[in-house]
Write a protein that holds these residues in place. Structure first.
Motif, PDB file in Angstrom:
ATOM      1  N   ILE A 100     -17.999 -19.899 -33.101  1.00  0.00           N
ATOM      2  CA  ILE A 100     -17.527 -18.771 -32.206  1.00  0.00           C
ATOM      3  C   ILE A 100     -17.795 -19.564 -30.759  1.00  0.00           C
ATOM      4  N   LEU A 101     -18.931 -20.370 -30.774  1.00  0.00           N
ATOM      5  CA  LEU A 101     -19.011 -21.207 -29.051  1.00  0.00           C
ATOM      6  C   LEU A 101     -17.890 -22.220 -29.043  1.00  0.00           C
ATOM      7  N   GLY A 102     -17.611 -22.756 -30.026  1.00  0.00           N
ATOM      8  CA  GLY A 102     -16.612 -23.917 -30.254  1.00  0.00           C
ATOM      9  C   GLY A 102     -14.971 -23.213 -29.777  1.00  0.00           C
ATOM     10  N   GLY A 103     -14.800 -22.152 -30.654  1.00  0.00           N
ATOM     11  CA  GLY A 103     -13.775 -21.323 -30.504  1.00  0.00           C
ATOM     12  C   GLY A 103     -13.336 -20.814 -29.249  1.00  0.00           C
ATOM     13  N   ALA A 104     -14.382 -20.065 -28.592  1.00  0.00           N
ATOM     14  CA  ALA A 104     -14.283 -19.429 -27.229  1.00  0.00           C
ATOM     15  C   ALA A 104     -14.041 -20.639 -26.179  1.00  0.00           C
ATOM     16  N   ALA A 105     -14.848 -21.742 -26.374  1.00  0.00           N
ATOM     17  CA  ALA A 105     -14.515 -22.658 -25.167  1.00  0.00           C
ATOM     18  C   ALA A 105     -13.544 -23.476 -25.269  1.00  0.00           C
ATOM     19  N   LEU A 106     -12.704 -23.638 -26.612  1.00  0.00           N
ATOM     20  CA  LEU A 106     -11.437 -24.443 -26.866  1.00  0.00           C
ATOM     21  C   LEU A 106     -10.171 -23.753 -26.141  1.00  0.00           C
ATOM     22  N   ILE A 107     -10.452 -22.255 -26.138  1.00  0.00           N
ATOM     23  CA  ILE A 107      -9.489 -21.212 -25.534  1.00  0.00           C
ATOM     24  C   ILE A 107      -9.730 -21.469 -23.807  1.00  0.00           C
ATOM     25  N   VAL A 124     -18.140 -21.985 -18.184  1.00  0.00           N
ATOM     26  CA  VAL A 124     -18.798 -22.541 -16.843  1.00  0.00           C
ATOM     27  C   VAL A 124     -20.705 -22.084 -17.357  1.00  0.00           C
ATOM     28  N   LEU A 125     -21.279 -22.779 -17.571  1.00  0.00           N
ATOM     29  CA  LEU A 125     -22.720 -22.691 -17.809  1.00  0.00           C
ATOM     30  C   LEU A 125     -23.499 -22.411 -16.617  1.00  0.00           C
ATOM     31  N   GLU A 126     -23.854 -23.513 -15.602  1.00  0.00           N
ATOM     32  CA  GLU A 126     -24.478 -23.305 -14.472  1.00  0.00           C
ATOM     33  C   GLU A 126     -25.969 -23.005 -14.766  1.00  0.00           C
ATOM     34  N   GLY A 127     -26.530 -23.214 -15.754  1.00  0.00           N
ATOM     35  CA  GLY A 127     -28.107 -22.910 -15.867  1.00  0.00           C
ATOM     36  C   GLY A 127     -27.938 -21.609 -16.838  1.00  0.00           C
ATOM     37  N   ARG A 128     -27.141 -21.058 -17.214  1.00  0.00           N
ATOM     38  CA  ARG A 128     -27.258 -19.713 -17.928  1.00  0.00           C
ATOM     39  C   ARG A 128     -27.741 -19.974 -19.605  1.00  0.00           C
ATOM     40  N   LEU A 163     -21.589 -16.692 -23.588  1.00  0.00           N
ATOM     41  CA  LEU A 163     -22.559 -17.557 -23.998  1.00  0.00           C
ATOM     42  C   LEU A 163     -23.820 -16.520 -24.498  1.00  0.00           C
ATOM     43  N   GLY A 164     -24.019 -15.531 -23.917  1.00  0.00           N
ATOM     44  CA  GLY A 164     -25.142 -14.544 -24.201  1.00  0.00           C
ATOM     45  C   GLY A 164     -24.961 -13.827 -25.543  1.00  0.00           C
ATOM     46  N   ASN A 165     -23.633 -13.617 -25.881  1.00  0.00           N
ATOM     47  CA  ASN A 165     -23.166 -13.132 -27.236  1.00  0.00           C
ATOM     48  C   ASN A 165     -23.733 -14.071 -28.505  1.00  0.00           C
ATOM     49  N   VAL A 166     -23.648 -15.395 -28.180  1.00  0.00           N
ATOM     50  CA  VAL A 166     -23.903 -16.372 -29.191  1.00  0.00           C
ATOM     51  C   VAL A 166     -25.454 -16.536 -29.336  1.00  0.00           C
ATOM     52  N   PHE A 196     -18.957 -26.405 -20.472  1.00  0.00           N
ATOM     53  CA  PHE A 196     -18.673 -26.747 -21.769  1.00  0.00           C
ATOM     54  C   PHE A 196     -17.169 -26.450 -22.181  1.00  0.00           C
ATOM     55  N   GLY A 197     -16.567 -27.779 -22.239  1.00  0.00           N
ATOM     56  CA  GLY A 197     -15.138 -27.951 -22.178  1.00  0.00           C
ATOM     57  C   GLY A 197     -14.666 -27.875 -23.533  1.00  0.00           C
ATOM     58  N   ARG A 198     -13.267 -28.388 -23.606  1.00  0.00           N
ATOM     59  CA  ARG A 198     -12.402 -28.427 -24.836  1.00  0.00           C
ATOM     60  C   ARG A 198     -12.950 -29.466 -25.894  1.00  0.00           C
TER      61      ARG A 198
END
Length: 306
Positions: A84-91, A95-99, A230-233, A285-287
């Protein structure tokens, strides 16, 4: 076999559609409450997208196959952290910034705690009640502690309250039916193929019930709502362990399947540690790291069928 595969396919479709409708309704209700997008992603969307796992696991326990339920919990958390995190960030890079720093630690502690229960072979309905109590404490704590600086992001327009409630209800109904069809079909397939129910739970059921998380996180990432993505994951992982694990243990009262001890639980713990490192050590978190997560998920899935 054909009928079972159709049943699984229809169940997956109902779960995907129901999860999407439930997410839309839940986000609408959350916006009406005026809470942050990070809180929405972790508590509201995380809970909403965990409903497929919840329904599928309860149906599995009622059908006398808690192995599928536990495999679903562990497999879903691995899918959340890697697929899930990988698929979302691949698309769309996130941007995390401390989240998510505090919540990633909570998810890790819950993962370690439940894996310890698995390795020690503990089984008691009171353990399930304790996991549910821990979830309630976490939600209260999260609500009373507003997001740290940088955790919140831009908000969406406030939707119609009635429409949000309707979407939420329809989504729940679709999830209940989809979970029943998916579990019944998965049990039939595992019996016909001679594949263990634990493996089916780790793969087919886990990935199928993670489709709502994938849809929600991808949509959130595309719209620039990193808090929700991110919060969803993180939220889904916590709910899987404390809510679904608690309900499964409370209903069945049986210890976790030994088949999950290696390599499923170590992979799940490693994925939770990875999320802590991502939340605390990365600003974006990039591609490329997203692609590495997807490759790791593919390798783990292949390993499950070894």
């Amino acid at each position: 076999m054909t009928a079972s595969m159709i049943l699984v396919a229809v169940g997956l479709l109902a779960l995907a559609v129901g999860g999407e409708l439930l997410v839309r309704g839940a986000v609408g209700l959350a916006r009406r409450m005026g809470v942050s997008t990070m809180f929405t992603g972790i508590v509201i969307v995380g809970a909403a997208t965990s409903m497929p796992e919840m329904v599928a696991s309860v149906q599995a326990v009622r059908a006398g196959t808690p192995e599928i339920a536990w495999g679903n919990i562990v497999g879903s958390n691995i899918a959340n952290s890697l697929l899930i995190l990988g698929g979302a960030a691949l698309i769309m890079p996130i941007v995390l910034e401390g989240r998510g720093r505090r919540d990633s630690v909570v998810a890790l502690l819950a993962t370690i705690g439940l894996s310890a229960i698995a390795y020690l072979g503990y089984a008691d309905q009171w353990i399930g009640a304790g996991l549910l109590a821990a979830l309630v404490i976490y939600i209260i704590w999260r609500y009373n502690h507003p997001p740290a600086q940088g955790e919140d992001d831009t908000t969406t327009p406030i939707p119609n309250l009635f429409a949000s409630i309707i979407l939420f209800v329809i989504g729940v109904l679709a999830l209940i039916l989809g979970g029943r069809w998916l579990v019944n079909g998965a049990i039939e397939i595992s019996t016909e193929l001679g594949v263990s129910e634990t493996v089916i739970g780790l793969t087919v059921v886990a990935v199928g019930t993670s489709l709502p998380e994938l849809a929600a996180s991808v949509a959130a990432a595309i719209r620039g709502h990193a808090g929700i993505a991110l919060g969803n994951v993180l939220g889904s992982n916590i709910y899987n362990l404390l809510l679904i694990g608690g309900v499964t243990m409370a209903i069945s009262g049986r210890s976790l399947p030994p088949a999950l001890l290696v390599p499923a639980w170590p992979v799940c713990v490693a994925a939770a540690i990875l999320l802590v490192l991502v939340c605390w050590g990365m600003k974006k978190f990039g591609r490329f790291p997203a692609l590495l997560l997807l490759l790791a998920f593919a390798a783990n899935t292949a390993l499950a069928f070894r």
